[in-house]
Motif scaffolding. Structure first.
Motif, PDB file in Angstrom:
ATOM      1  N   ALA A 111       0.808  -1.212   0.000  1.00  0.00           N
ATOM      2  CA  ALA A 111       0.000   0.000   0.000  1.00  0.00           C
ATOM      3  C   ALA A 111       0.844   1.266   0.000  1.00  0.00           C
ATOM      4  O   ALA A 111       0.424   2.312  -0.471  1.00  0.00           O
ATOM      5  CB  ALA A 111      -0.940   0.004   1.208  1.00  0.00           C
ATOM      6  N   GLY A 112       2.072   1.176   0.539  1.00  0.00           N
ATOM      7  CA  GLY A 112       2.936   2.349   0.584  1.00  0.00           C
ATOM      8  C   GLY A 112       3.326   2.701   2.000  1.00  0.00           C
ATOM      9  O   GLY A 112       2.984   2.008   2.956  1.00  0.00           O
ATOM     10  N   GLY A 113       4.074   3.774   2.143  1.00  0.00           N
ATOM     11  CA  GLY A 113       4.455   4.262   3.454  1.00  0.00           C
ATOM     12  C   GLY A 113       5.726   3.665   4.009  1.00  0.00           C
ATOM     13  O   GLY A 113       6.292   4.165   4.972  1.00  0.00           O
ATOM     14  N   GLY A 114       6.189   2.568   3.438  1.00  0.00           N
ATOM     15  CA  GLY A 114       7.391   1.913   3.931  1.00  0.00           C
ATOM     16  C   GLY A 114       7.386   0.442   3.569  1.00  0.00           C
ATOM     17  O   GLY A 114       6.535  -0.023   2.823  1.00  0.00           O
ATOM     18  N   GLY A 115       8.330  -0.292   4.115  1.00  0.00           N
ATOM     19  CA  GLY A 115       8.399  -1.721   3.837  1.00  0.00           C
ATOM     20  C   GLY A 115       9.465  -2.034   2.804  1.00  0.00           C
ATOM     21  O   GLY A 115      10.576  -1.496   2.854  1.00  0.00           O
ATOM     22  N   PHE A 116       9.141  -2.884   1.835  1.00  0.00           N
ATOM     23  CA  PHE A 116      10.124  -3.330   0.844  1.00  0.00           C
ATOM     24  C   PHE A 116      10.036  -2.526  -0.446  1.00  0.00           C
ATOM     25  O   PHE A 116       8.947  -2.229  -0.936  1.00  0.00           O
ATOM     26  CB  PHE A 116       9.922  -4.810   0.531  1.00  0.00           C
ATOM     27  CG  PHE A 116      10.469  -5.716   1.593  1.00  0.00           C
ATOM     28  CD1 PHE A 116      11.814  -6.067   1.594  1.00  0.00           C
ATOM     29  CD2 PHE A 116       9.652  -6.201   2.602  1.00  0.00           C
ATOM     30  CE1 PHE A 116      12.333  -6.890   2.567  1.00  0.00           C
ATOM     31  CE2 PHE A 116      10.163  -7.027   3.584  1.00  0.00           C
ATOM     32  CZ  PHE A 116      11.502  -7.373   3.574  1.00  0.00           C
ATOM     33  N   MET A 117      11.218  -2.224  -0.975  1.00  0.00           N
ATOM     34  CA  MET A 117      11.309  -1.548  -2.261  1.00  0.00           C
ATOM     35  C   MET A 117      11.955  -2.498  -3.264  1.00  0.00           C
ATOM     36  O   MET A 117      12.979  -3.123  -2.975  1.00  0.00           O
ATOM     37  CB  MET A 117      12.105  -0.252  -2.152  1.00  0.00           C
ATOM     38  CG  MET A 117      12.187   0.523  -3.458  1.00  0.00           C
ATOM     39  SD  MET A 117      12.800   2.212  -3.223  1.00  0.00           S
ATOM     40  CE  MET A 117      11.330   3.022  -2.563  1.00  0.00           C
ATOM     41  N   LEU A 118      11.339  -2.600  -4.431  1.00  0.00           N
ATOM     42  CA  LEU A 118      11.827  -3.467  -5.492  1.00  0.00           C
ATOM     43  C   LEU A 118      12.465  -2.629  -6.583  1.00  0.00           C
ATOM     44  O   LEU A 118      11.901  -1.622  -7.016  1.00  0.00           O
ATOM     45  CB  LEU A 118      10.657  -4.271  -6.079  1.00  0.00           C
ATOM     46  CG  LEU A 118      10.994  -5.224  -7.230  1.00  0.00           C
ATOM     47  CD1 LEU A 118      11.706  -6.465  -6.691  1.00  0.00           C
ATOM     48  CD2 LEU A 118       9.713  -5.620  -7.976  1.00  0.00           C
ATOM     49  N   PHE A 119      13.661  -3.034  -7.024  1.00  0.00           N
ATOM     50  CA  PHE A 119      14.334  -2.359  -8.132  1.00  0.00           C
ATOM     51  C   PHE A 119      14.525  -3.327  -9.293  1.00  0.00           C
ATOM     52  O   PHE A 119      14.799  -4.524  -9.086  1.00  0.00           O
ATOM     53  CB  PHE A 119      15.703  -1.830  -7.702  1.00  0.00           C
ATOM     54  CG  PHE A 119      15.650  -0.615  -6.834  1.00  0.00           C
ATOM     55  CD1 PHE A 119      15.372   0.643  -7.373  1.00  0.00           C
ATOM     56  CD2 PHE A 119      15.882  -0.707  -5.469  1.00  0.00           C
ATOM     57  CE1 PHE A 119      15.324   1.773  -6.569  1.00  0.00           C
ATOM     58  CE2 PHE A 119      15.838   0.412  -4.661  1.00  0.00           C
ATOM     59  CZ  PHE A 119      15.554   1.661  -5.211  1.00  0.00           C
TER      60      PHE A 119
END
Length: 354
Positions: free
Chosen positions: A284-292
């Motif tokens: 949903a957003g706001g933090g957590g995991f980022m995928l590149f």
């Protein structure tokens, strides 16, 4: 003793169109895959020889006198949904932290439902399991969640999931060669931002804004078609998938002001400057995991640039929620529970009798 394993997921495109408020009117689609990181749930009928009626262990431990007072919302709702009032013991562990954008909450609900059915010597097919998890989260708990996470957890695999206006759900396995998917896998890198958040709170704001974001969500829906075409065609450069992720992220972060923040924007820009073609914040957003999406030759440069973040190795997984240990046992005579209550109410005698 029953133990279930349920995979976590990475959602690439179409997130936001899997909310009923949207797809019941316009239809929706997402492109996602499960990965080799899972949540595990152990459950058994609790022997009636303890002072408590049920025991629930997750980030905290609950010893309760009756199931209706269990604090964990999903556990309480699932037991109520299945009409389970007998004493039960449930333990939860996971490979990755909760509230991080990988569908952990829905994986928990799916895995718990599967385990409870197995405990009653019953089977459940993937469609029914996903549908019931959606019902528990959306109708019983009234949580602001979509419908893609439950489907991914139940089915497993790299799929396009379509949501029709009549509420029906179609799961289409991605038609791509093993080598093509392996190539995509080698171009993806997963980083934990360290910012925990409650997806439902952010989703509430997104749901509120949905009627005002039709153009953006229409575009995100179209990106699902384009992304599917890129993966399915071995002739198309895979970097197009990365550029599409970048376009999707630019749109997603405009849906509400809560999806991104200065810290997340800084991480994303650092990744792009280090050689990533595109990426997105998961969930949903706001933090957590980022995928590149990053070319293999730039992976080390990306790792050096984001050295303060935890990089999580992963692989695609085709297996959905399943039972890994099935050792059913007879339920205890319910009269024993009554005897236990009487005895513990009086205080257990610790000296030998006679």
């Amino acid at each position: 003793m029953i133990i279930t394993s349920t995979p976590l997921r990475i959602s690439f495109f179409g997130g936001g169109t899997d909310y009923p408020v949207w797809y019941r009117q316009y239809g929706g689609s997402v492109l996602s895959t499960t990965i080799d990181k899972s949540c595990f749930i152990t459950c058994r009928w609790l022997p009636p020889f303890f002072e408590y009626h049920s025991r629930i262990s997750y980030t905290k431990v609950e010893n309760v006198g009756e199931n209706s007072v269990i604090q964990h919302p999903s556990v309480r709702a699932c037991l109520h949904f299945l009409g389970i009032n007998d004493g039960i013991e449930i333990h939860h562990i996971a490979d990755l932290p909760a509230r991080s954008g990988l569908g952990t909450s829905s994986a928990f609900t799916v895995g718990l439902l599967l385990g409870l059915y197995a405990l009653r010597n019953q089977m459940r097919d993937k469609h029914a399991l996903a549908s019931e998890a959606i019902h528990v989260e959306q109708e019983l708990l009234r949580e602001a969640v979509g419908a893609q996470d439950q489907v991914s957890a139940a089915y497993g695999g790299f799929n396009r999931i379509n949501f029709d206006t009549d509420g029906s759900i179609e799961v289409r396995r991605m038609m791509a060669s093993t080598s093509r998917l392996a190539e995509l896998e080698q171009h993806l890198a997963l980083y934990f931002t360290g910012f925990s958040r409650f997806a439902s709170e952010i989703a509430q704001e997104q749901l509120r804004m949905t009627p005002h974001k039709k153009q953006e969500l229409d575009t995100m829906l179209q990106l699902v078609d384009e992304a599917e075409a890129i993966i399915a065609s071995a002739d198309r450069p895979l970097d197009e998938f990365g550029r599409l992720l970048h376009e999707s992220w630019k749109i997603k972060r405009t849906l509400t002001q809560k999806i991104s923040n200065a810290s997340i924007d800084e991480i994303y820009e650092a990744g792009i400057s280090a050689g990533a073609v595109g990426g997105k914040l998961l969930g949903a957003g706001g933090g957590g995991f980022m995928l590149f999406y990053v070319p293999p030759e730039r992976r080390q440069a990306l790792r050096a640039r984001l050295k303060k973040l935890l990089c999580i190795p992963f692989a695609f997984s085709n297996r959905g929620s399943h039972v890994v240990v099935y050792e059913p046992e007879e339920q205890y005579d319910r009269s024993l529970a009554g005897e236990r209550s009487v005895i513990y109410a009086q205080g257990v005698e610790t000296k030998p009798v006679g």
